[in-house]
Design a protein around this motif. Structure first.
Motif, short mmCIF file in Angstrom:
data_model
loop_
_atom_site.label_atom_id
_atom_site.label_comp_id
_atom_site.label_asym_id
_atom_site.label_seq_id
_atom_site.Cartn_x
_atom_site.Cartn_y
_atom_site.Cartn_z
N TYR A 243 0.84 -1.21 0.00
CA TYR A 243 0.00 0.00 0.00
C TYR A 243 0.87 1.26 0.00
CZ TYR A 243 -3.85 3.15 1.26
OH TYR A 243 -4.80 4.14 1.27
N SER A 256 -12.05 11.52 -8.44
CA SER A 256 -12.74 10.23 -8.45
C SER A 256 -11.78 9.17 -8.98
CB SER A 256 -13.99 10.28 -9.36
OG SER A 256 -14.90 11.25 -8.94
N PRO A 257 -12.01 7.92 -8.64
CA PRO A 257 -11.20 6.84 -9.22
C PRO A 257 -11.30 6.88 -10.75
CG PRO A 257 -12.45 6.01 -7.36
CD PRO A 257 -12.95 7.40 -7.61
N ALA A 273 -6.35 5.44 -8.64
CA ALA A 273 -6.91 4.09 -8.49
C ALA A 273 -8.03 4.07 -7.45
CB ALA A 273 -5.82 3.10 -8.10
N ARG A 274 -7.81 4.73 -6.31
CA ARG A 274 -8.81 4.74 -5.24
C ARG A 274 -8.76 6.08 -4.51
NH1 ARG A 274 -6.70 -0.04 -3.09
NH2 ARG A 274 -6.63 0.87 -0.99
N ASP A 276 -9.45 6.95 -0.71
CA ASP A 276 -9.68 6.30 0.58
C ASP A 276 -9.94 7.32 1.69
OD1 ASP A 276 -9.29 3.85 -0.56
OD2 ASP A 276 -7.25 3.57 0.20
N GLU A 281 -13.84 3.67 1.05
CA GLU A 281 -13.58 4.30 -0.24
C GLU A 281 -14.71 5.23 -0.64
OE1 GLU A 281 -12.32 1.71 -3.41
OE2 GLU A 281 -11.57 0.21 -2.00
N ASP A 283 -16.59 7.35 -4.02
CA ASP A 283 -16.72 7.46 -5.47
C ASP A 283 -16.23 8.82 -5.96
OD1 ASP A 283 -17.81 4.92 -5.70
OD2 ASP A 283 -19.85 5.65 -5.38
N GLU A 296 -2.52 4.66 -9.75
CA GLU A 296 -2.36 3.40 -10.49
C GLU A 296 -0.90 3.04 -10.68
OE1 GLU A 296 -4.42 3.39 -14.17
OE2 GLU A 296 -6.43 3.27 -13.26
#
Length: 433
Positions: A243, A256-257, A273-274, A276, A281, A283, A296
């Motif tokens: 991580y 946003s992802p 990618a995310r 958090d 998580e 959106d 990513e």
């Protein structure tokens, strides 16, 4: 409508700021019974027949003895409709720097005038400083309205003069509200007063409850993503062996992802990618939200870098003009070597030329000053050792502000705004081309 409003007070000495703040705390039941008892006892000791509500906020012994406010104090109160964080600032000319500190994050400022004195030089000074800081909303509280013989005429005259001043500084008429009040008696603070039949507007608290609080976020949401990286998270646990997250608060835009982003100042592009949070998580996350971004690609990102939207990412700058309010006793001179803190990045800086000094009374400038003294405002040129990722302050308050710091003692020496905020004020709020 946001359920939190950040506001500040400003005004001249003895205009009643502390009494008004005490009245706001008292009328919203935001003080404990033992505090009221202590204030009542102190008021009796002073020979008063009613509680001196200013003692609720003038907590320092020196302030109580002098009957003045000498430092910025933050107060918290709430009504059923909204919560408030209030910065109570001093009125003395020599504490202009405290007004800058208190109002720098305010969405609204209550500017007090004494109905018997009207708009005075300190009122004009504060209005000019608030215009430089880009404060979105103003309330003119015409205090002690009960002490003038013809309150309707006095209120109208003061309101007209103040409106002319604020229009010249760039505020739209809908962003400025005038309210006649008596902080001592509570007229038009929480309760509409029968003593002001000439006024049919809201009480002060009604206005604070209903004024739109997102006006200072307009620039934040109209810009693309600005995400200063505060901390790199590498837990290195069996559950998360690989991580790598980048924590911070979104200064502008949304994320946003899947969004493409650019890491500045390096210029490396990747995708999110995310998004958090401690609760899981998201959106989408908007300006003002504290999050951790997972990218990513395994790219080189460190504290002080900015993750931004490629569509409107600002060019990193290492030389720029800025407007500063000098906060230190020792004057600023050309060639000063300082530290500059912008967002999460701190870098060495050299002050080049002192371009001009601003006269907040006449709204004029004097070119090429030899120094900037305590509380003075001026335009300077700055060169930094590491590039910063900044927007012009007139476009976005949150990504266009910085501090100048004493490298030896760590004291804050100046509050700075990227760009020529003075020109914005001189042109009545128009952003120069």
């Amino acid at each position: 409508m946001s359920d939190l409003l950040r506001l500040a007070t400003a005004g001249s000495v003895d205009d009643g700021k502390s009494t008004l703040v005490g009245r706001l705390l008292y009328d919203t039941k935001s003080v404990l019974a033992d505090q009221i008892d202590a204030v009542t006892r102190a008021s009796v000791d002073k020979g008063l027949s009613t509680p001196d509500l200013s003692l609720l906020v003038d907590g320092l012994r020196a302030e109580r003895e002098q009957g003045i406010t000498i430092d910025v104090a933050y107060r918290y109160f709430a009504t059923p409709r909204r919560s408030f964080v209030l910065a109570d600032t001093p009125g003395h000319v020599q504490y202009t720097r405290n007004t800058v500190s208190g109002a720098s994050t305010a969405q609204l400022v209550i500017l007090l005038v004494d109905a018997r004195k009207g708009v005075v030089s300190q009122t004009r000074r504060h209005a000019a400083v608030l215009a430089l800081l880009g404060v979105p909303k103003l309330v003119l509280a015409v205090n002690k309205i009960d002490l003038v013989e013809d309150p309707a005429t006095v209120f109208a005259d003061i309101s007209n003069e103040f409106n002319a001043l604020t229009r010249s500084l760039g505020w739209a008429s809908e962003d400025v509200v005038e309210i006649p009040v008596s902080a001592l008696h509570g007229d038009n603070v929480a309760v509409r007063s029968e003593n002001t039949p000439y006024y049919d507007g809201p009480t002060l608290i009604e206005h604070l409850e209903t004024v739109p609080a997102d006006s200072d976020n307009a620039g934040r949401h109209s810009l693309g993503l600005r995400f200063p990286v505060q901390y790199v998270i590498r837990p290195r646990t069996p559950e998360y062996p690989d991580y790598r997250g980048y924590a911070g608060q979104i200064a502008a835009g949304a994320v946003s992802p899947g969004d493409e982003v650019v890491v500045l100042p390096s210029g490396i592009r990747t995708k999110v990618a995310r998004v958090d949070t401690a609760a899981g998580e998201l959106d989408t996350a908007l300006a003002g939200r504290s999050v951790t971004l997972v990218l990513e690609d395994d790219v080189d990102v460190s504290r002080g870098d900015t993750i931004a939207s490629p569509a409107d990412a600002p060019e990193p700058i290492d030389q720029f003009d800025a407007t500063v309010c000098w906060l230190a006793e020792k004057p600023l001179r050309p060639g000063a070597r300082l530290l500059l803190k912008h967002g999460t990045r701190t870098t060495q800086a050299i002050v080049g030329a002192l371009v001009e000094r601003f006269d907040e009374q006449e709204l004029t400038t004097a070119p090429d000053p030899e120094t900037l003294e305590l509380n003075e405002i001026g335009k300077i040129s700055v060169r930094v050792a590491e590039p910063i990722v900044a927007d012009d302050y007139a476009v976005n308050r949150h990504t266009g502000s910085f501090l100048l710091i004493d490298p030896a003692g760590g004291n804050t020496l100046a509050a700075g705004l990227v760009g020529d905020a003075i020109a914005v004020v001189e042109t009545g709020g128009a952003v120069p081309a």
